[in-house]
Design a protein around this motif. Structure first.
Motif, short mmCIF file in Angstrom:
data_model
loop_
_atom_site.label_atom_id
_atom_site.label_comp_id
_atom_site.label_asym_id
_atom_site.label_seq_id
_atom_site.Cartn_x
_atom_site.Cartn_y
_atom_site.Cartn_z
N TYR A 673 0.84 -0.78 -0.54
CA TYR A 673 -0.02 -0.02 0.73
C TYR A 673 0.98 1.04 0.00
O TYR A 673 1.65 1.63 1.09
CB TYR A 673 -0.82 0.12 1.54
CG TYR A 673 -1.46 1.39 1.41
CD1 TYR A 673 -2.82 1.36 0.63
CD2 TYR A 673 -0.87 2.49 2.60
CE1 TYR A 673 -4.00 2.68 1.04
CE2 TYR A 673 -1.87 3.46 2.31
CZ TYR A 673 -3.20 3.93 1.78
OH TYR A 673 -3.90 5.19 2.63
N SER A 674 0.57 2.01 -1.32
CA SER A 674 1.12 3.84 -1.06
C SER A 674 0.71 4.77 -1.16
O SER A 674 -0.60 4.56 -2.30
CB SER A 674 2.61 3.09 -1.84
OG SER A 674 3.29 4.55 -2.42
N SER A 675 0.92 6.06 -0.67
CA SER A 675 -0.13 6.39 -0.72
C SER A 675 0.01 7.94 0.50
O SER A 675 0.80 7.87 1.44
CB SER A 675 -1.54 6.70 0.31
OG SER A 675 -2.39 7.71 -0.38
N ALA A 676 0.09 8.90 0.01
CA ALA A 676 0.69 10.53 0.13
C ALA A 676 2.02 10.20 1.59
O ALA A 676 1.82 10.57 2.42
CB ALA A 676 -0.44 10.56 1.40
N GLY A 677 3.32 9.72 0.83
CA GLY A 677 3.87 8.52 1.51
C GLY A 677 4.05 8.41 2.47
O GLY A 677 5.42 7.77 3.29
N TRP A 678 2.87 7.65 2.69
CA TRP A 678 2.85 6.69 3.50
C TRP A 678 3.19 5.10 2.68
O TRP A 678 2.65 4.81 1.97
CB TRP A 678 1.50 6.14 4.36
CG TRP A 678 1.77 7.14 5.22
CD1 TRP A 678 1.15 8.23 4.78
CD2 TRP A 678 1.61 7.45 6.51
NE1 TRP A 678 0.57 9.38 5.70
CE2 TRP A 678 1.48 8.61 6.73
CE3 TRP A 678 1.06 6.45 7.21
CZ2 TRP A 678 1.68 9.09 8.57
CZ3 TRP A 678 1.59 6.67 8.98
CH2 TRP A 678 1.35 7.61 9.25
N GLU A 679 3.58 4.54 3.47
CA GLU A 679 3.73 3.22 2.49
C GLU A 679 4.25 1.54 3.67
O GLU A 679 3.83 1.89 4.75
CB GLU A 679 5.16 2.74 2.08
CG GLU A 679 5.50 4.00 0.43
CD GLU A 679 6.80 3.51 0.07
OE1 GLU A 679 8.04 2.19 0.13
OE2 GLU A 679 6.91 3.97 -0.92
N VAL A 680 3.31 0.79 3.51
CA VAL A 680 2.95 -1.00 3.84
C VAL A 680 3.37 -1.24 2.80
O VAL A 680 2.65 -1.64 1.52
CB VAL A 680 1.91 -0.49 4.80
CG1 VAL A 680 1.42 -2.03 5.33
CG2 VAL A 680 1.15 0.43 6.20
N ASN A 681 4.09 -2.92 3.25
CA ASN A 681 4.63 -4.00 2.23
C ASN A 681 4.17 -5.22 3.55
O ASN A 681 5.47 -5.27 4.63
CB ASN A 681 5.39 -3.90 1.43
CG ASN A 681 5.73 -2.29 0.82
OD1 ASN A 681 4.81 -2.43 -0.89
ND2 ASN A 681 6.04 -1.18 1.47
N LEU A 682 3.77 -6.17 2.76
CA LEU A 682 3.76 -7.65 3.68
C LEU A 682 4.12 -8.85 2.45
O LEU A 682 3.45 -8.94 1.24
CB LEU A 682 1.95 -7.76 4.11
CG LEU A 682 2.29 -9.30 4.53
CD1 LEU A 682 2.98 -9.17 5.91
CD2 LEU A 682 0.60 -9.47 5.30
N LEU A 683 5.47 -9.31 2.75
CA LEU A 683 5.98 -10.60 2.17
C LEU A 683 5.34 -11.13 2.73
O LEU A 683 6.41 -11.08 3.75
CB LEU A 683 7.55 -9.84 1.65
CG LEU A 683 8.68 -11.19 0.56
CD1 LEU A 683 7.44 -11.07 -0.63
CD2 LEU A 683 10.20 -10.41 1.02
N ALA A 684 5.46 -12.78 2.24
CA ALA A 684 5.38 -14.35 2.70
C ALA A 684 6.06 -14.54 1.77
O ALA A 684 6.53 -15.08 0.22
CB ALA A 684 4.05 -14.51 2.25
N SER A 685 7.70 -15.31 1.81
CA SER A 685 8.81 -16.48 1.00
C SER A 685 7.99 -17.84 1.64
O SER A 685 8.22 -18.01 2.40
CB SER A 685 9.67 -15.72 1.45
OG SER A 685 10.38 -14.67 1.06
N TYR A 686 8.32 -18.51 0.28
CA TYR A 686 8.15 -19.91 1.11
C TYR A 686 9.72 -20.76 0.50
O TYR A 686 10.04 -20.49 -1.30
CB TYR A 686 6.39 -20.67 0.66
CG TYR A 686 6.55 -22.21 -0.10
CD1 TYR A 686 7.09 -23.05 0.84
CD2 TYR A 686 7.29 -22.74 -0.59
CE1 TYR A 686 6.85 -23.95 1.48
CE2 TYR A 686 7.35 -24.46 -1.25
CZ TYR A 686 6.83 -24.93 0.13
OH TYR A 686 7.18 -26.41 0.74
N TYR A 687 10.22 -21.69 1.10
CA TYR A 687 11.82 -22.28 0.12
C TYR A 687 11.51 -23.76 0.95
O TYR A 687 10.90 -24.65 2.08
CB TYR A 687 12.69 -22.00 1.16
CG TYR A 687 13.66 -22.58 0.58
CD1 TYR A 687 15.16 -21.96 -0.06
CD2 TYR A 687 14.48 -23.40 0.91
CE1 TYR A 687 15.97 -22.56 -0.63
CE2 TYR A 687 15.60 -24.50 0.75
CZ TYR A 687 15.89 -23.47 -0.24
OH TYR A 687 17.63 -23.78 -0.05
#
Length: 759
Positions: A673-687
């Motif tokens: 999510y990105s808006s007006a300088g705010w950012e939130v990022n969720l990353l899931a990684s599988y191995y």
């Protein structure tokens, strides 16, 4: 947050019209300024989401205007630059239902004749795809006025026979990557074990089942790989300064014709930042778990025809975290031992536009890395690794003839990699090994559009590489192997890649690379590719390439005193072929996908047998690669990558087994999510886990696999002011320690927090 989805240039009687198409017709705030012969428009609360690439650029769109550029300055700031030939252009800004329109009026206010060659985003050679011409009259009362519309990004996918993946600067920032290895982890096809906490270069970086030595790594289009093939002498992705990276491009197939026959896996091109129109100072100060500290500063700008970008980066971490019984290098306190790392990097580039048809560029970086080694930690491994690198490249680009359909690039570069490993052998004897690799490379490349439907890229590479290897051990059983080796190798290659648009929907590629090697004679490697655009939203593609990778100078001549591996001057090259087949699909305007089957046949694979380098046999690899991108709304976006790799050994004692350290499955799912300088990022990684091929604990066998794991990371940016933001990263949200690869463990929940600025 307003999203720019496309850029159009329209030629008008008074000059040129620049249209920034925005979602839902929303119009953001615009601040204009000028300096020298340049007009600037800073557009706030705006993000650039072009279908292909992170920047729009057009050179000489009309007489009197030398360039038009639209690019992201940061996560919520887009900048338009219009550069005049002799004075600041006059520009009128007005909103419309489509977004923002910038009308550029030339001083003469005379009619403009459309150029012969339409403009394309970041395309120096006119593409073989026909330009889009809008034949609709601009005025119902005047049917003779035909408006030529120049689309900045007409294609969702690159028009190539293999997928081309790009990670732009904005995505690198969202990842919070501290190394080039962490950047590549976000690309389809990659399985990177030596990244993050406990990163150890022995555990490997693999692309489509092939080691780092079986892919080609470029910096601004020139090779940066060493002629060393031992694990600790390969391309050190954990030391390349990430703050210098503008974007990373990953390709395969016929790219091996242009950049190296050893590309069993692929070609990774790291593009560094150039100076921008408005001078800007960027900085980052960051601290985190286990004594992490990260400092970055860079400054870039321009003056007339000269631009520059300079930077410095420093990173340290002690990595003294708890690990379970059975983990590599676990000390008496139950913590990771000898896992500390420290790197410092200087980097910079300067570009001088000599005239409208000639540009001179110089870029360089200096790396200093100090770290411990972990992988063979039974008992405790105390060996240290020092790595110092210097890479300098000088490039001259010239446009031949009277138009821009013929471009000549000449490049000269110098690369040095100095590796030194040293330490005690179980605190009894001392050993050290030094590999000092140097290479001078020259390249001439001519890109020539021979017709509207044909493009030829041809030229030659020349490289002289040398290796000084020094071996010293106080072990009485190994003293007779102490030596100093000085070896060198010369490699020349002639290459040609022809791209032919057979029809409006069918394109073929044919490549030939003739190699001449001072040690392995001459050999020819052809490649072919085809692409069929079934319709506007669906394309099918395929490629095949013949490949050959020669043994490293160290494998041939230098004893490895750390691993006690003997060289073998009788080694043969690895030979074989690689291929792909796939589809590109535009499911909707905001959802695109790429599906690729890949395979390779690798004979005479190099490996260790009874403590000595040998050609150990045949490996066949097959796999599937999936990449999806979905821009849900202007604020929300998501992606999904998945790779399945079956790399099966076909000969010898390990016949039928998966290659060690290569997982069957890796995957990533991210939402941001990105808006007006705010950012939130969720990353899931599988191995899915990988085979423990070497140095097993008692009771373990070399067919055992490490357990699979799933990891969640969260990152965010909180704007403090327009130019200052608070960066927060939380890694391993489940707070569960797990084995990343072959007894190298990830700690539980960790954090990083810092301030990022740009002025």
């Amino acid at each position: 947050m307003v999203e720019v989805r496309a850029v159009q240039l329209n030629l008008t009687p008074d000059g040129i019209e620049i249209i920034l198409e925005m979602v839902d017709g929303k119009v953001p705030q615009v601040f204009t300024s000028s300096y020298d012969q340049t007009f600037l428009a800073d557009i706030t609360d705006t993000v650039l989401h072009l279908p292909e690439g992170s920047e729009f650029h057009s050179d000489n769109p009309v007489e009197g205007i030398t360039s038009v550029t639209v690019k992201s300055v940061d996560s919520n700031h887009v900048q338009l630059t219009v550069k005049g030939a002799v004075e600041v252009p006059t520009v009128e800004v007005k909103p419309s239902e489509r977004g923002l329109i910038f009308s550029v009026i030339l001083p003469s206010k005379t009619a403009v004749v459309p150029p012969d060659t339409p403009l394309e985003q970041e395309s120096e050679i006119p593409p073989v795809i026909e330009p889009q011409i809008d034949a609709e009259p601009t005025d119902e009362g005047n049917k003779d006025d035909i408006e030529q519309v120049i689309i900045g990004t007409p294609e969702i996918f690159p028009q190539t026979s293999t997928p081309v993946y790009v990670i732009p600067q904005e995505e690198i920032q969202k990842q919070g990557a501290n190394s080039a290895a962490e950047v590549l982890r976000g690309l389809p096809g990659f399985a990177i074990n030596d990244v993050g906490f406990g990163a150890d270069i022995h555990t490997g970086t693999y692309y489509r089942g092939h080691s780092i030595n079986q892919s080609v790594f470029l910096l601004n289009g020139r090779t940066i790989g060493t002629n060393i093939s031992t694990y600790h002498g390969a391309t050190d992705l954990n030391s390349i300064p990430v703050d210098a990276i503008e974007r990373v491009e990953l390709s395969s197939g016929t790219s091996s014709t242009l950049y190296g026959s050893e590309a069993f896996g692929g070609v990774v091109n790291i593009i560094t930042k150039q100076g921008q129109e408005v001078p800007q100072l960027n900085g980052l100060v960051e601290y985190g778990s286990f004594d992490q500290s990260n400092y970055r500063v860079s400054y870039g700008g321009s003056s007339g025809n000269f631009n520059f970008h300079l930077g410095y980066e420093e990173y340290e971490a002690s990595n003294r975290y708890r690990i379970p019984v059975g983990a590599a290098n676990r000390d008496s306190e139950g913590r990771l031992f000898n896992g500390d790392t420290a790197t410092s990097n200087y980097f910079g580039s300067v570009t001088l536009e000599l005239n409208s048809r000639n540009t001179l560029s110089l870029d360089a970086y200096k790396i200093s890395s100090r770290r411990g080694l972990l992988y063979f930690g039974f008992p405790l491994q105390r060996d240290r690794l020092n790595h110092d690198a210097l890479n300098v490249g000088l490039s001259w680009k010239t446009e031949l003839g009277s138009s821009d359909n013929s471009i000549l690039r000449t490049t000269l570069s110098y690369n040095q990699d100095y590796f030194n490993t040293y330490g005690p052998t179980q605190q009894i004897f001392y050993r050290t090994g030094t590999l000092n690799s140097e290479a001078i490379t020259a390249r001439v490349e001519h890109q020539w559009s021979t017709s509207a439907n044909n493009q030829l890229t041809w030229g030659f590479d020349w490289q002289n590489s040398s290796l000084n290897g020094e071996v010293l051990s106080t072990n009485p059983q190994l003293i007779n192997l102490n030596e100093t080796e000085n070896r060198e190798r010369t490699q020349i290659a002639l290459f040609a890649l022809d791209t032919w648009r057979i029809s409006k929907t069918l394109q073929a590629e044919l490549g030939l690379r003739q190699n001449f090697n001072s040690e392995f004679d001459s050999y020819l490697n052809p490649s072919i590719g085809v692409r069929w655009n079934v319709n506007r939203t669906l394309a099918m593609r395929g490629s095949w390439a013949s490949v050959q990778r020669n043994p490293g100078l160290d494998q041939l001549y230098v004893f490895d005193t750390v691993h006690n591996w003997l060289p073998n001057p009788d080694l043969e090259p690895e030979t074989g072929s690689s291929w792909t087949a796939g589809v590109d699909i535009e499911f909707s305007e905001n959802l695109i996908g790429q599906l690729t089957y890949f395979g390779s046949h690798l004979d005479n694979r190099l490996g260790i047998r009874n403590g000595k380098w040998e050609n150990i046999g045949l490996v066949n690899t097959h796999g599937l690669e999936v990449a999806l991108r979905w821009n849900i709304t202007p604020e929300f976006s998501t992606f999904f990558n998945y790779t399945y790799t079956d790399a099966q050994i076909e000969t010898g004692l390990d016949k039928g087994l998966q290659l060690g350290l290569i997982p069957y499955s890796v995957g990533q799912l991210g939402i941001g999510y990105s808006s007006a300088g705010w950012e939130v990022n969720l990353l899931a990684s599988y191995y899915s886990g990988s085979r423990r091929a070497l140095f097993n604990n008692p009771g373990e066998i070399n067919t055992d696999f490490s357990p699979s794991w799933l990891n969640l990371d969260l990152s965010g940016r909180i704007p403090i002011t327009r130019n200052l933001g608070l960066m927060v990263y939380l890694e391993n949200l489940a707070d569960v320690s797990y084995e990343k690869a072959n007894r190298i463990y990830q700690p539980g929940l960790t954090f990083r927090i810092g301030l990022q600025s740009n002025f």
